[in-house]
Design a protein around this motif. Structure first.
Motif, mmCIF file in Angstrom:
data_model
loop_
_atom_site.group_PDB
_atom_site.id
_atom_site.type_symbol
_atom_site.label_atom_id
_atom_site.label_comp_id
_atom_site.label_asym_id
_atom_site.label_seq_id
_atom_site.Cartn_x
_atom_site.Cartn_y
_atom_site.Cartn_z
ATOM 1 N N PRO A 77 0.817 -1.227 0.000
ATOM 2 C CA PRO A 77 0.000 0.000 0.000
ATOM 3 C C PRO A 77 0.850 1.276 0.000
ATOM 4 O O PRO A 77 0.459 2.284 -0.609
ATOM 5 C CB PRO A 77 -0.798 -0.103 1.305
ATOM 6 C CG PRO A 77 -0.749 -1.518 1.687
ATOM 7 C CD PRO A 77 0.531 -2.053 1.168
ATOM 8 N N ARG A 94 -4.938 -0.459 -5.290
ATOM 9 C CA ARG A 94 -5.736 0.756 -5.324
ATOM 10 C C ARG A 94 -6.565 0.960 -4.061
ATOM 11 O O ARG A 94 -7.497 1.744 -4.051
ATOM 12 C CB ARG A 94 -6.602 0.790 -6.584
ATOM 13 C CG ARG A 94 -7.359 -0.479 -6.850
ATOM 14 C CD ARG A 94 -8.075 -0.436 -8.195
ATOM 15 N NE ARG A 94 -8.940 -1.584 -8.324
ATOM 16 C CZ ARG A 94 -8.547 -2.785 -8.732
ATOM 17 N NH1 ARG A 94 -7.299 -2.991 -9.083
ATOM 18 N NH2 ARG A 94 -9.407 -3.777 -8.807
ATOM 19 N N GLY A 95 -6.241 0.230 -3.012
ATOM 20 C CA GLY A 95 -6.887 0.494 -1.732
ATOM 21 C C GLY A 95 -8.356 0.146 -1.694
ATOM 22 O O GLY A 95 -9.099 0.665 -0.871
ATOM 23 N N PRO A 116 -7.121 4.892 2.118
ATOM 24 C CA PRO A 116 -5.670 4.712 2.272
ATOM 25 C C PRO A 116 -5.308 3.686 3.338
ATOM 26 O O PRO A 116 -4.146 3.321 3.457
ATOM 27 C CB PRO A 116 -5.158 6.104 2.660
ATOM 28 C CG PRO A 116 -6.334 6.907 3.022
ATOM 29 C CD PRO A 116 -7.560 6.235 2.526
ATOM 30 N N SER A 155 0.439 3.499 5.721
ATOM 31 C CA SER A 155 -0.976 3.147 5.868
ATOM 32 C C SER A 155 -1.272 2.660 7.280
ATOM 33 O O SER A 155 -2.344 2.908 7.808
ATOM 34 C CB SER A 155 -1.371 2.096 4.834
ATOM 35 O OG SER A 155 -0.769 0.872 5.140
ATOM 36 N N THR A 211 1.189 4.514 -2.592
ATOM 37 C CA THR A 211 1.229 5.936 -2.224
ATOM 38 C C THR A 211 2.356 6.643 -2.968
ATOM 39 O O THR A 211 2.173 7.724 -3.531
ATOM 40 C CB THR A 211 1.435 6.077 -0.699
ATOM 41 O OG1 THR A 211 0.460 5.301 -0.037
ATOM 42 C CG2 THR A 211 1.328 7.525 -0.265
ATOM 43 N N SER A 265 4.145 -1.879 -6.769
ATOM 44 C CA SER A 265 2.890 -1.896 -6.000
ATOM 45 C C SER A 265 1.818 -2.736 -6.690
ATOM 46 O O SER A 265 0.733 -2.915 -6.137
ATOM 47 C CB SER A 265 2.382 -0.479 -5.772
ATOM 48 O OG SER A 265 2.108 0.127 -7.007
ATOM 49 N N SER A 296 -4.636 6.865 -2.225
ATOM 50 C CA SER A 296 -3.615 6.163 -1.460
ATOM 51 C C SER A 296 -2.973 7.049 -0.404
ATOM 52 O O SER A 296 -2.093 6.618 0.313
ATOM 53 C CB SER A 296 -2.539 5.621 -2.407
ATOM 54 O OG SER A 296 -1.928 6.697 -3.073
#
Lengths: 462, 177
Positions: free
Chosen positions: A187, A213-214, B38, A443, A191, A209, B140
């Motif tokens: 995660p 996309r969370g 996030p 996160s 970012t 990653s 994010s």
């Protein structure tokens, strides 16, 4: 006692993130060192580490070329700095897993600020340890003999030997630690991808990653995977150092052949690992301005763990002596009297004072919360724990059952240089990590902020 | 392509409003919607009406396989392939096989947990329609988003839009597939 820390009421509990941060500013602070130009001290540090790494490679090259005779090992001391340093590095790694897995299972939320950092330390330390174990066999090019691979000699390993268990333990430990670390990173890599200013940066972090996309459907499986990995790593980390201790305990040498070894080694490993986390963290939080996330509360909690594990180690030292006397076994008694008063007494007392006496200073809150003092103590513990392994390995070997073969072992310059070189490997990897990956789990830190609770701001606890 | 629209996207300010939006969509009967945050949000699985993750069962199967493989490997090597007596111990010393069985079990389970998670999430997936949304980059970092897929039976550009608005969604927009 500080009731604030132990309060059950979340609104009165010690805050884990200070400085009035928002979700956005957490991303900013953690990503800043990665996105800024590399500072001068980083380049200097990297150059220094690389030169030590070069030293390591030269020593290993010399070793492969010339053979193991360039080390000071000889009958009866067949294990010297190679095994000492192997156990030293693998022990350091254990704190990372403790922080990432065991403290996660115990819902210790303060771990989120330090777990990424400690896990990176684990992986690099295990790499150093693996390198030692790979090269100490002498003929590095036949290291594949260790693995159960079908071969033309029709030869297989001996699964009744702790040395082969050790291979499985260490390689599993490395694999699982690496995967756990990577899962935690995904995660945060997303970012970095979304913040990337250049095309190359975006491309690299996008690949790493994997298109994260969370989405909540992802988080659901992700959280489950994280929990399972924590639950797997917890017994794993205990097994790894227990098995490392079997390398010694399953032999029949006085001073090694004791049942206290597995718990004693595990406590010592966590003790040394926390000291190493402390040493590195104190420097990093100073340089990168992470004081809002790695607060004095975090440092104090780590010092309490150092105190607790240091006391366990002290108890184990005392218990070894007690059992040596109480067992009535004269060989065992001789090994321990020789340890404390023999030719290596200097090493023994260095170990005792560094590991038992100095950490006891952490009983005082003033010392526990005084940064320069804790930095010094953490370094003392690092040194002390290296000496512990030296004392265990060498003092038990150097006076064996036949007095005519007694010998005083000293390392050669090659062993010393290789040891220094292993720090070069460790710090090279660590500096690269600091520059290219988020050193705090973005996160996870956001997830423990009060604002992350969906019921935050609702006025039912007036 | 007949279906050029992926769906509607709305943005929310806080985890709490995202949770309530998910509850609202669930109660209305929507199935193909997703929330993006996030960090994982407590209670979101229930708010979206999701079933429990099956990852644990995958790991269990692989862990059991690992345990069996570890045991069979050691037994086969020690009892059949390379019979060598060491310090008078029996060839089939199952007690001595425990550590390696355990390590192989952990190794298989860990690999299953990680790769199983990625498979269940169908990752790596480097292209996804949501990345076409210009504001999605903050998801994010500090953004909270809801997407409703056009493929959902209840989807209608006007009515879904109005529902998202009613639930407190901001910057509502359509996203191309």
């Amino acid at each position: 006692m500080d009731t604030q820390v132990f309060s059950e009421d979340p609104s009165r509990r010690q805050k884990l993130v200070l400085g009035g941060h928002t979700f956005a500013s957490i991303s900013d602070v953690v990503c800043k060192p990665i996105e800024d130009k590399a500072p001068t001290w980083w380049l200097i540090g990297l150059m220094a580490s690389l030169s030590f790494l070069l030293l390591l490679f030269s020593m290993l090259g010399y070793l492969v070329w010339e053979g193991i005779g360039i080390w000071g090992l000889n009958n009866p001391v067949m294990w010297g700095w190679d095994l000492v340093t192997f156990v030293f590095w693998i022990g350091i790694g254990h704190a990372g897993t403790l922080i990432s897995a065991i403290l996660f299972l115990f819902r210790q939320k303060w771990r989120t600020s330090i777990n990424r950092f400690a896990e990176a330390m684990t992986i690099f330390a295990v790499m150093c340890a693996g390198l030692y174990i790979g090269f100490h066999i002498g003929r590095f090019w036949v290291a594949y003999y260790l693995f159960p691979i079908p071969n033309s000699m029709q030869m297989w390993g001996n699964f009744r030997s702790p040395l082969l268990w050790d291979l499985f333990a260490v390689s599993t430990y490395f694999t699982i630690s690496l995967l756990f670390w990577y899962v935690g990173l995904v995660p945060d890599l997303a970012t970095l991808r979304d913040r990337a200013a250049t095309k190359t940066r975006k491309f690299v972090y996008a690949i790493l990653s994997m298109g994260w996309r969370g989405a909540n459907r992802h988080w659901q499986n992700y959280e489950r995977a994280y929990l399972i990995l924590a639950a797997l790593s917890t017994p794993l980390v205990l097994s790894v150092h227990s098995i490392v201790s079997f390398d010694f305990a399953a032999s029949q040498l006085p001073g090694w052949h004791t049942t206290i070894f597995p718990p004693y080694f595990v406590a010592g490993a966590i003790f040394s690992g926390f000291a190493m986390v402390m040493t590195l963290m104190l420097i990093a939080r100073e340089i990168f301005g992470l004081k809002d996330m790695v607060t004095l509360h975090h440092l104090e909690t780590m010092n309490k763990i150092i105190l607790a594990t240091g006391t366990m180690v002290g108890y184990a030292y005392a218990m070894e002596f007690f059992v040596a006397w109480y067992s009535g076994n004269e060989y065992e008694a001789f090994a321990f009297i020789n340890r404390a008063f023999g030719p290596y007494a200097w090493a023994y007392w260095t170990m005792v004072s560094s590991n038992v006496i100095f950490p006891q200073l952490f009983w005082f809150k003033k010392i526990r919360t005084h940064i320069p003092t804790m930095f010094v103590i953490s370094i003392i513990v690092n040194i002390g724990m290296w000496f512990e392994r030296f004392v265990i390995t060498v003092t038990s070997l150097h006076r064996d059952f036949l007095p005519s073969s007694w010998e005083y072992y000293s390392p050669t310059w090659v062993e010393v240089c290789q040891f220094l070189g292993s720090f070069g490997l460790f710090f090279t990897l660590f500096l690269l990590f600091l520059k290219f990956l988020p050193m705090i789990a973005i996160s996870e830190v956001k997830g423990i902020m009060p604002e992350a609770n969906p019921h935050h701001g609702e006025t039912h606890h007036g | 392509m007949a279906n050029e629209i992926y769906g509607l996207v709305a943005e929310f300010d806080t985890p709490g409003s995202l949770l309530r939006a998910a509850e609202g969509l669930r109660d209305f009967g929507y199935k193909k919607f997703e929330t993006y945050s996030p960090f994982p949000i407590h209670g979101m699985d229930a708010a979206m009406g999701l079933k429990d993750s099956i990852l644990g069962w995958i790991v269990f199967v692989f862990g059991a396989t690992g345990l069996t493989c570890g045991f069979l490997l050691q037994t086969w090597v020690s009892v059949y392939a390379y019979k060598i007596t060491v310090s008078g111990k029996p060839l089939f010393s199952f007690q001595a096989f425990v550590p390696v069985c355990f390590e192989v079990m952990i190794l298989f389970s860990g690999l299953a947990a990680v790769f199983g998670m990625f498979t269940l999430n169908s990752l790596p997936e480097l292209y996804h329609a949501m990345f076409n949304h210009p504001r999605f980059a903050i998801a994010s970092s500090h953004g909270f988003f809801v997407s409703v897929e056009a493929e959902d039976g209840l989807y209608s550009e006007v009515e879904t839009w109005q529902l998202l608005e009613k639930l407190g969604g901001k910057h509502i927009a359509t996203v191309e597939a």
